[in-house]
Design a protein around this motif. Structure first.
Motif, short mmCIF file in Angstrom:
data_model
loop_
_atom_site.label_atom_id
_atom_site.label_comp_id
_atom_site.label_asym_id
_atom_site.label_seq_id
_atom_site.Cartn_x
_atom_site.Cartn_y
_atom_site.Cartn_z
N VAL A 297 0.83 -1.21 0.00
CA VAL A 297 0.00 0.00 0.00
C VAL A 297 0.87 1.26 0.00
O VAL A 297 0.61 2.21 -0.75
CB VAL A 297 -0.95 -0.01 1.21
CG1 VAL A 297 -1.65 1.35 1.36
CG2 VAL A 297 -1.99 -1.12 1.08
N VAL A 298 1.90 1.28 0.83
CA VAL A 298 2.77 2.46 0.92
C VAL A 298 3.51 2.68 -0.40
O VAL A 298 3.69 3.82 -0.84
CB VAL A 298 3.75 2.30 2.09
CG1 VAL A 298 4.75 3.46 2.11
CG2 VAL A 298 2.99 2.26 3.42
N ALA A 299 3.92 1.61 -1.06
CA ALA A 299 4.59 1.73 -2.37
C ALA A 299 3.62 2.28 -3.41
O ALA A 299 3.97 3.18 -4.19
CB ALA A 299 5.14 0.38 -2.81
N PHE A 300 2.40 1.75 -3.45
CA PHE A 300 1.41 2.21 -4.42
C PHE A 300 1.04 3.68 -4.19
O PHE A 300 0.74 4.40 -5.15
CB PHE A 300 0.16 1.35 -4.33
CG PHE A 300 0.24 0.08 -5.15
CD1 PHE A 300 1.44 -0.36 -5.70
CD2 PHE A 300 -0.89 -0.70 -5.38
CE1 PHE A 300 1.53 -1.52 -6.46
CE2 PHE A 300 -0.82 -1.86 -6.14
CZ PHE A 300 0.39 -2.27 -6.68
N LEU A 301 1.06 4.13 -2.95
CA LEU A 301 0.75 5.53 -2.67
C LEU A 301 1.76 6.45 -3.35
O LEU A 301 1.39 7.45 -3.97
CB LEU A 301 0.75 5.77 -1.16
CG LEU A 301 0.49 7.21 -0.69
CD1 LEU A 301 -0.87 7.70 -1.18
CD2 LEU A 301 0.60 7.30 0.82
N GLY A 302 3.05 6.14 -3.24
CA GLY A 302 4.07 6.95 -3.89
C GLY A 302 3.94 6.93 -5.40
O GLY A 302 4.09 7.96 -6.07
N LEU A 303 3.64 5.77 -5.97
CA LEU A 303 3.46 5.65 -7.42
C LEU A 303 2.27 6.48 -7.89
O LEU A 303 2.32 7.12 -8.95
CB LEU A 303 3.27 4.19 -7.81
CG LEU A 303 4.48 3.28 -7.61
CD1 LEU A 303 4.08 1.82 -7.80
CD2 LEU A 303 5.61 3.65 -8.57
N TRP A 304 1.19 6.46 -7.13
CA TRP A 304 -0.01 7.21 -7.53
C TRP A 304 0.27 8.71 -7.59
O TRP A 304 -0.16 9.39 -8.52
CB TRP A 304 -1.15 6.92 -6.55
CG TRP A 304 -2.44 7.59 -6.95
CD1 TRP A 304 -3.35 7.15 -7.86
CD2 TRP A 304 -2.92 8.85 -6.48
NE1 TRP A 304 -4.39 8.05 -7.98
CE2 TRP A 304 -4.15 9.10 -7.14
CE3 TRP A 304 -2.44 9.78 -5.56
CZ2 TRP A 304 -4.89 10.25 -6.91
CZ3 TRP A 304 -3.18 10.93 -5.33
CH2 TRP A 304 -4.39 11.16 -6.00
N VAL A 305 1.01 9.21 -6.62
CA VAL A 305 1.31 10.65 -6.58
C VAL A 305 2.12 11.07 -7.80
O VAL A 305 1.89 12.13 -8.39
CB VAL A 305 2.06 11.01 -5.28
CG1 VAL A 305 2.60 12.44 -5.35
CG2 VAL A 305 1.12 10.87 -4.08
N VAL A 306 3.08 10.25 -8.22
CA VAL A 306 3.99 10.62 -9.31
C VAL A 306 3.40 10.34 -10.69
O VAL A 306 3.59 11.13 -11.62
CB VAL A 306 5.34 9.90 -9.14
CG1 VAL A 306 6.24 10.15 -10.35
CG2 VAL A 306 6.03 10.38 -7.87
N TYR A 307 2.65 9.23 -10.83
CA TYR A 307 2.24 8.81 -12.17
C TYR A 307 0.74 8.98 -12.46
O TYR A 307 0.36 8.93 -13.63
CB TYR A 307 2.65 7.36 -12.41
CG TYR A 307 4.14 7.22 -12.47
CD1 TYR A 307 4.86 7.67 -13.57
CD2 TYR A 307 4.85 6.67 -11.40
CE1 TYR A 307 6.24 7.58 -13.62
CE2 TYR A 307 6.24 6.56 -11.45
CZ TYR A 307 6.92 7.02 -12.56
OH TYR A 307 8.29 6.94 -12.61
#
Length: 325
Positions: A297-307
């Protein structure tokens, strides 16, 4: 071609395109899917990660050798003396020299892609600068989660907030000789003191690193791969005037496709693929299911913000851009 070119609509009219929108195949489209959501191709890519965690957990639960090996919550792994395979040992060479140095490998692979892929253009182009900005933000998120967040990193803060602490803090006699500055608020400091970091929820840093590192490489190199395979990902964006448009990667001429795919993509692809394998090993041998899930979940959160966030907010997209356009 000007960045203010017109985008053709279904009725033959045209919608203005802002100067912040990079070139690409653009057409206005009914808002059937939110710009903040992944495309079908991206969804298939992202689904690999929860699927891998599930597969690893199933292997661990169903294989007798894995199931019968003693698991240590403190070590977050099987007892080294009874580890079912070489990959189940924390000190295996791949864990020590690849996973624990994973962001370094991610950085080297990205630099190779950044310098070699012809799609970025020549010199310090806008596309290359925006790619570096995306890398910087992903790196900052990695740092916040695993290294430092105005003090302890987010992983250690979440451990403390859920009731965890260094074992030393349970010993009143040991506490008497400690100043406030010596209280161990990070897992690394606690382990250096020879004590155990116990009692709280530990977000899996390995799962976080392997997912965000490989996903970052995939999202950056995907435009090169979609050009070569002739795929159209149809990412939806919100224009400055509020209309929703579909933007696809510009397809290279046939004579350029081999060159575009060959230059700079091989190393990121190899690093991302090996990260997937180590994610499967982590899913099978390390951490509890919930620890692995929160790492995801924490990894996907960072990806969502950038991409994904930039697709729905033109001002953010003007700074970070989008891979391949």
């Amino acid at each position: 071609m000007s960045a203010r070119r017109k985008a053709a609509t279904a009725n033959g009219q045209s919608a203005p395109l802002t100067s912040t929108m990079p070139s690409g195949a653009i057409r206005t489209t009914p808002a059937a899917r939110s710009p903040f959501f992944p495309t079908r191709l991206e969804l298939q890519l992202l689904a690999i990660y929860p699927g891998t965690l599930l597969l690893g957990s199933i292997l661990s639960a169903l294989t007798p050798a894995f199931r019968n090996a003693p698991y240590s919550p403190d070590l977050q792994s099987h007892d080294p003396a009874f580890a079912p395979t070489y990959f189940a040992k924390k000190k295996n060479i791949f864990n020590v020299w690849f996973v624990k140095k994973g962001w370094g490998w991610t950085t080297v692979a990205f630099i190779a892609f950044l310098l070699m892929w012809p799609g970025f253009g020549k010199g310090l182009s806008v596309k290359r600068i925006r790619a570096m900005l995306r890398y910087s933000i992903i790196t900052l998120w990695w740092c916040f989660v695993t290294q430092w967040f105005f003090g302890p990193p987010l992983i250690d803060r979440s451990f403390l907030y859920t009731g965890g602490q260094c074992e030393l803090l349970n010993d009143p006699s040991a506490m008497e000789d400690m100043s406030d500055t010596r209280v161990y608020f990070t897992a690394a400091a606690c382990k250096r003191a020879g004590r155990k970091w116990t009692g709280g929820h530990d977000i899996s840093g390995h799962v976080f690193l392997l997912i965000i590192g490989s996903s970052f490489l995939w999202f950056e190199t995907l435009p090169a791969l979609t050009r070569f395979e002739g795929l159209r990902d149809g990412r939806r964006i919100v224009l400055d005037d509020g209309k929703v448009a579909s933007v696809a990667v510009e397809k290279s001429p046939a004579s350029e496709q081999d060159e575009v795919t060959r230059k700079g993509v091989s190393l990121p692809f190899a690093v991302a693929a090996f990260m997937w394998w180590m994610l499967l090993m982590t899913a099978a041998f390390f951490h509890t299911w919930f620890e692995k899930f929160t790492g995801l979940v924490v990894a996907f959160l960072g990806l969502w913000v950038v991409y994904f966030l930039p697709r729905g907010i033109p001002a953010v997209r003007a700074v970070l851009g989008m891979p391949g356009v």
